[in-house]
Motif scaffolding. Sequence first.
Motif, PDB file in Angstrom:
ATOM      1  N   ILE A  16       0.841  -1.204   0.000  1.00 54.48           N
ATOM      2  CA  ILE A  16       0.000   0.000   0.000  1.00 54.48           C
ATOM      3  C   ILE A  16       0.875   1.253   0.000  1.00 54.48           C
ATOM      4  O   ILE A  16       0.626   2.207  -0.748  1.00 54.48           O
ATOM      5  CB  ILE A  16      -0.927   0.011   1.230  1.00 54.48           C
ATOM      6  N   GLU A  17       1.897   1.245   0.828  1.00 53.41           N
ATOM      7  CA  GLU A  17       2.694   2.459   1.038  1.00 53.41           C
ATOM      8  C   GLU A  17       3.801   2.658   0.007  1.00 53.41           C
ATOM      9  O   GLU A  17       4.335   3.760  -0.103  1.00 53.41           O
ATOM     10  CB  GLU A  17       3.290   2.429   2.439  1.00 53.41           C
TER      11      GLU A  17
ATOM     12  N   GLN B   2      -8.357  -4.515  11.482  1.00 53.71           N
ATOM     13  CA  GLN B   2      -8.118  -5.080  12.803  1.00 53.71           C
ATOM     14  C   GLN B   2      -6.690  -4.835  13.269  1.00 53.71           C
ATOM     15  O   GLN B   2      -6.458  -4.487  14.435  1.00 53.71           O
ATOM     16  CB  GLN B   2      -8.400  -6.582  12.791  1.00 53.71           C
ATOM     17  N   VAL B   3      -5.725  -5.010  12.361  1.00 53.46           N
ATOM     18  CA  VAL B   3      -4.321  -4.909  12.750  1.00 53.46           C
ATOM     19  C   VAL B   3      -3.881  -3.460  12.928  1.00 53.46           C
ATOM     20  O   VAL B   3      -3.142  -3.124  13.867  1.00 53.46           O
ATOM     21  CB  VAL B   3      -3.423  -5.616  11.717  1.00 53.46           C
ATOM     22  N   TYR B   4      -4.336  -2.574  12.039  1.00 54.92           N
ATOM     23  CA  TYR B   4      -3.842  -1.191  12.052  1.00 54.92           C
ATOM     24  C   TYR B   4      -4.885  -0.164  12.480  1.00 54.92           C
ATOM     25  O   TYR B   4      -4.566   1.023  12.600  1.00 54.92           O
ATOM     26  CB  TYR B   4      -3.300  -0.828  10.668  1.00 54.92           C
ATOM     27  N   GLY B   5      -6.131  -0.576  12.656  1.00 53.99           N
ATOM     28  CA  GLY B   5      -7.152   0.353  13.107  1.00 53.99           C
ATOM     29  C   GLY B   5      -7.498   1.407  12.089  1.00 53.99           C
ATOM     30  O   GLY B   5      -7.912   2.522  12.457  1.00 53.99           O
ATOM     31  N   THR B   6      -7.365   1.074  10.813  1.00 58.39           N
ATOM     32  CA  THR B   6      -7.686   2.016   9.755  1.00 58.39           C
ATOM     33  C   THR B   6      -7.985   1.234   8.489  1.00 58.39           C
ATOM     34  O   THR B   6      -7.944  -0.004   8.484  1.00 58.39           O
ATOM     35  CB  THR B   6      -6.523   3.005   9.529  1.00 58.39           C
ATOM     36  N   THR B   7      -8.284   1.932   7.411  1.00 58.56           N
ATOM     37  CA  THR B   7      -8.582   1.264   6.141  1.00 58.56           C
ATOM     38  C   THR B   7      -7.359   1.289   5.236  1.00 58.56           C
ATOM     39  O   THR B   7      -6.469   2.137   5.400  1.00 58.56           O
ATOM     40  CB  THR B   7      -9.736   1.976   5.430  1.00 58.56           C
ATOM     41  N   PRO B   8      -7.291   0.402   4.244  1.00 59.68           N
ATOM     42  CA  PRO B   8      -6.182   0.457   3.285  1.00 59.68           C
ATOM     43  C   PRO B   8      -6.089   1.809   2.581  1.00 59.68           C
ATOM     44  O   PRO B   8      -4.990   2.340   2.373  1.00 59.68           O
ATOM     45  CB  PRO B   8      -6.527  -0.668   2.304  1.00 59.68           C
ATOM     46  N   THR B   9      -7.222   2.392   2.234  1.00 59.75           N
ATOM     47  CA  THR B   9      -7.215   3.689   1.553  1.00 59.75           C
ATOM     48  C   THR B   9      -6.625   4.771   2.450  1.00 59.75           C
ATOM     49  O   THR B   9      -5.863   5.639   1.979  1.00 59.75           O
ATOM     50  CB  THR B   9      -8.644   4.078   1.127  1.00 59.75           C
ATOM     51  N   ALA B  10      -6.953   4.739   3.741  1.00 56.91           N
ATOM     52  CA  ALA B  10      -6.399   5.733   4.662  1.00 56.91           C
ATOM     53  C   ALA B  10      -4.896   5.553   4.823  1.00 56.91           C
ATOM     54  O   ALA B  10      -4.159   6.539   4.942  1.00 56.91           O
ATOM     55  CB  ALA B  10      -7.091   5.617   6.019  1.00 56.91           C
ATOM     56  N   LEU B  11      -4.430   4.308   4.826  1.00 55.19           N
ATOM     57  CA  LEU B  11      -2.984   4.075   4.891  1.00 55.19           C
ATOM     58  C   LEU B  11      -2.291   4.697   3.692  1.00 55.19           C
ATOM     59  O   LEU B  11      -1.239   5.332   3.823  1.00 55.19           O
ATOM     60  CB  LEU B  11      -2.690   2.572   4.929  1.00 55.19           C
TER      61      LEU B  11
END
Length: 486
Positions: free
Chosen positions: A145-146, A173-182
């Motif tokens: 993603i990044e 669950q793991v990062y407390g956010t969505t892939p798009t937000a990452l």
Amino acid sequence: MRMTREACLRAVDGRDRRFDGWFVTAVRTTKIYCRPSCPARTPQSRNMEFYPSAAAAQQAGYRACKRCRPDASPGTPAWNERADATARAMRLISDGVVDRDGVPGLARRLGYSVRQVERLLHTELGAGPLALARAARAQTGRTLIESTSMRMHEIAYSAGFSSLRSFNDCIAQVYGTTPTALRGRTHAGGDRGTVSLRLPYREPFHPDSLFGHLVATAVPGVEEWSEGAYRTTVDLPHGPGIVSLRPAAGHIACTAHLADMRDLSAAVNRCRWLLDLDADPVLVDSQLARDPVLGTLVRSHPGARVPRIIDGPQFAIRAVLGQQISTAAARTHAGRLVRSLGKPLDHPDGTLTHLFPTPEALLDADPSSLAMPESRRRTLFAVAGALANGTLDLRLGADWSGARTALDELPGIGPWTRESILMRALGDPDAFIATDLGVKTSARALGLPGTPGALTKHAEAWRPWRAYAVQYLWAAGDHAVGRMPE
């Protein structure tokens, strides 16, 4: 290393980076888990829980800290130092075996039942193989993603998830956010077959002899040193790749060009293995420094790492080619073998043109075409045959004891070849090449015993880190293996 709660509390209170990767700290009030060195304000001790792995913390309902990124910390040193079933399992899980072959495939590689593997991992790590593999997939997904412009469904597939929905749920669950937000917090770009990332390590880190050795022994067509980076071709589960590794401040800059992005996790794991990045240099150096002579070398350039090889079977063939000849001659022989038997890359890059020949390709060759003494030729084909039929297993996660026994049964395999393979192909931290010319020369120059028998006896005090002692002795000589290349 099993740490008590008191020891964990001291590490967290001191923000001790040496323990990053040994355990994670979970905070009940925030439901977040961190590295021991996290710079955030230390929570009250009564609110802290400690888990031996990120997967165990995730299973307990905690999500990764966005500040210290505990999922991207250096790996646990124990998996590289130990040879038991748990350590072997962790090496294989990190290489993606569970994603490719499932838990039954992992159990087969270990020679255990599925139930035994589950029990072993739960007992020591607080999580089973599926949870550990899921944590690795989450980290792979975040990296893609990044660092790429791939679409989310492509990332989900490449990271090993069965569906986009399971990928989204796992990231949440793991990062407390969505892939798009990452992705929104980063600047993803670059072509879809290329990933650039940082590989962390524990300090101190002395790159000179590590990269010096890799480059001095580099096989033409397969490895090169270009513009300050070591580059090598690599045969991955889903296709070939090229990785570039450059020493930088506080990390190794890694660029991976992959034919299939599903191989990212395996490529990163093998690069970390190659450069011994999960070692605990403080632990190693503290023991070696007790020797009055070796201690001088350790204190002058602390943080030595053992140069390994991405592909164990490849190194066994290279070790036989290098028997009783110079480093330059060994490179020449290996380069010829690559040109005649190696698989050409569809897209060569610089001087990197081939994958190293497989044992099966070597067995198909005409023995008379190999310019070497008959005795060495017999050894070469005996090793290739043992690798091809599984009698000798040098893959990641192989049993060190079984490999040592199998090597001793092959013709033409003496102490130098056996210990070289154990050290560089299997990562045995206690392998000791007492008969190596460079080791003997440096030992004599430093006033240590110069004969293999006497040096081996003296080196008993260096155990279980004799492979690192070899690296310090190599670096003390005037050979190119001890210097960072121009």
